[in-house]
Design a protein around this motif. Structure first.
Motif, PDB file in Angstrom:
ATOM      1  N   ASN A 129       0.839  -1.211   0.000  1.00 22.98           N
ATOM      2  CA  ASN A 129       0.000   0.000   0.000  1.00 22.98           C
ATOM      3  C   ASN A 129       0.870   1.256   0.000  1.00 22.98           C
ATOM      4  OD1 ASN A 129      -2.377  -1.431  -0.057  1.00 22.98           O
ATOM      5  ND2 ASN A 129      -2.623  -1.452   2.173  1.00 22.98           N
ATOM      6  N   GLU A 130       1.911   1.248   0.837  1.00 26.30           N
ATOM      7  CA  GLU A 130       2.816   2.397   0.900  1.00 26.30           C
ATOM      8  C   GLU A 130       3.500   2.609  -0.452  1.00 26.30           C
ATOM      9  OE1 GLU A 130       5.443   1.587   4.163  1.00 26.30           O
ATOM     10  OE2 GLU A 130       3.914   2.043   5.664  1.00 26.30           O
ATOM     11  N   LYS A 131       3.887   1.503  -1.103  1.00 24.40           N
ATOM     12  CA  LYS A 131       4.532   1.584  -2.424  1.00 24.40           C
ATOM     13  C   LYS A 131       3.575   2.228  -3.426  1.00 24.40           C
ATOM     14  CE  LYS A 131       5.970  -1.268  -6.247  1.00 24.40           C
ATOM     15  NZ  LYS A 131       5.691  -2.537  -6.830  1.00 24.40           N
ATOM     16  N   ASP A 132       2.311   1.799  -3.398  1.00 24.26           N
ATOM     17  CA  ASP A 132       1.325   2.378  -4.318  1.00 24.26           C
ATOM     18  C   ASP A 132       1.192   3.880  -4.084  1.00 24.26           C
ATOM     19  OD1 ASP A 132       0.898  -0.119  -5.381  1.00 24.26           O
ATOM     20  OD2 ASP A 132      -0.963  -0.506  -4.276  1.00 24.26           O
ATOM     21  N   GLU A 133       1.142   4.263  -2.803  1.00 23.92           N
ATOM     22  CA  GLU A 133       1.037   5.688  -2.479  1.00 23.92           C
ATOM     23  C   GLU A 133       2.260   6.453  -2.975  1.00 23.92           C
ATOM     24  OE1 GLU A 133       0.327   6.165   1.723  1.00 23.92           O
ATOM     25  OE2 GLU A 133      -1.462   4.918   1.656  1.00 23.92           O
ATOM     26  N   LEU A 134       3.468   5.880  -2.777  1.00 23.52           N
ATOM     27  CA  LEU A 134       4.693   6.534  -3.239  1.00 23.52           C
ATOM     28  C   LEU A 134       4.711   6.637  -4.759  1.00 23.52           C
ATOM     29  CD1 LEU A 134       7.358   4.930  -0.859  1.00 23.52           C
ATOM     30  CD2 LEU A 134       6.577   7.309  -0.864  1.00 23.52           C
ATOM     31  N   GLN A 135       4.216   5.600  -5.436  1.00 23.44           N
ATOM     32  CA  GLN A 135       4.165   5.664  -6.898  1.00 23.44           C
ATOM     33  C   GLN A 135       3.223   6.772  -7.360  1.00 23.44           C
ATOM     34  OE1 GLN A 135       3.229   1.577  -7.897  1.00 23.44           O
ATOM     35  NE2 GLN A 135       5.367   1.157  -8.463  1.00 23.44           N
ATOM     36  N   LEU A 136       2.096   6.938  -6.655  1.00 17.91           N
ATOM     37  CA  LEU A 136       1.165   8.017  -7.002  1.00 17.91           C
ATOM     38  C   LEU A 136       1.825   9.384  -6.764  1.00 17.91           C
ATOM     39  CD1 LEU A 136      -2.217   6.618  -5.592  1.00 17.91           C
ATOM     40  CD2 LEU A 136      -1.562   6.898  -7.996  1.00 17.91           C
ATOM     41  N   GLN A 137       2.543   9.509  -5.618  1.00 13.97           N
ATOM     42  CA  GLN A 137       3.247  10.771  -5.321  1.00 13.97           C
ATOM     43  C   GLN A 137       4.304  11.041  -6.391  1.00 13.97           C
ATOM     44  OE1 GLN A 137       4.904  10.365  -1.420  1.00 13.97           O
ATOM     45  NE2 GLN A 137       3.066  11.129  -0.379  1.00 13.97           N
ATOM     46  N   TYR A 138       5.046  10.011  -6.763  1.00 13.34           N
ATOM     47  CA  TYR A 138       6.099  10.158  -7.773  1.00 13.34           C
ATOM     48  C   TYR A 138       5.493  10.622  -9.096  1.00 13.34           C
ATOM     49  CZ  TYR A 138       9.680   8.872 -11.178  1.00 13.34           C
ATOM     50  OH  TYR A 138      10.584   8.892 -12.206  1.00 13.34           O
ATOM     51  N   ALA A 139       4.366  10.006  -9.474  1.00 15.46           N
ATOM     52  CA  ALA A 139       3.713  10.388 -10.726  1.00 15.46           C
ATOM     53  C   ALA A 139       3.262  11.837 -10.668  1.00 15.46           C
ATOM     54  CB  ALA A 139       2.538   9.459 -11.003  1.00 15.46           C
ATOM     55  N   ALA A 140       2.708  12.250  -9.518  1.00 14.42           N
ATOM     56  CA  ALA A 140       2.248  13.645  -9.374  1.00 14.42           C
ATOM     57  C   ALA A 140       3.442  14.597  -9.439  1.00 14.42           C
ATOM     58  CB  ALA A 140       1.491  13.805  -8.058  1.00 14.42           C
TER      59      ALA A 140
END
Length: 164
Positions: A129-140
């Motif tokens: 879940n944390e990885k998914d959140e970090l990937q979303l932050q990275y994309a943003a």
């Protein structure tokens, strides 16, 4: 062996029958002179048959003794096989008991391992879940950087005009 005994009995009966027949022929020979030649040849045939029956009877006795010997040998082999099977069965039962004990021990270890793995699974799910959140932050952030770079290019394009 029983078949040989039956055959020997049949041959004895045939022997008795042939002896009776031989006696009858001898009586007929004395009574009828005209049929003497025929009776002599028949007597010779009967004597030959008697000799063959006697030989067959002796041969069958030998075969019976041989078969009895073979039967005794096979009985001994069968007893040995039964003994081997019994020993094998005992060994197999002991191995089955050991296997059952080992399986039970492995089941207990598996239960303990599953209990230890469950918290790790939960940690792994949290990390995912944390990885998914970090990937979303990275994309943003990447989108913001691209947007900023485009803005910077447009500003840089304006600089030469402003310098004039």
């Amino acid at each position: 062996t029983e078949a040989l005994v039956g055959e020997i009995g049949g041959l004895k009966s045939k022997l008795h029958e042939l002896e009776t027949r031989n006696e009858s022929l001898e009586s007929d020979l004395r009574k009828e002179g005209a049929e003497a030649e025929r009776a002599k040849s028949e007597k010779a045939a009967v004597a030959e048959e008697l000799a063959e029956v006697g030989f067959s009877l002796a041969e069958l006795r030998t075969q019976k003794e041989s078969l009895e010997s073979i039967v005794l040998e096979k009985d001994a082999q069968l007893a040995k096989v039964i003994e081997d099977i019994s020993a094998f069965k005992t060994t197999a039962e002991l191995e089955n008991q050991e296997s059952a004990s080992l399986i039970q021990s492995l089941k207990k270890k598996l239960e303990v391992s599953e209990q230890q793995v469950e918290p790790l699974r939960e940690d792994l799910a949290t990390m995912a879940n944390e990885k998914d959140e970090l990937q979303l932050q990275y994309a943003a952030e990447r989108e913001a950087i691209v947007s900023t770079q485009e803005h910077l290019r447009s500003v840089q394009a304006l600089v030469p005009e402003l310098e004039e």
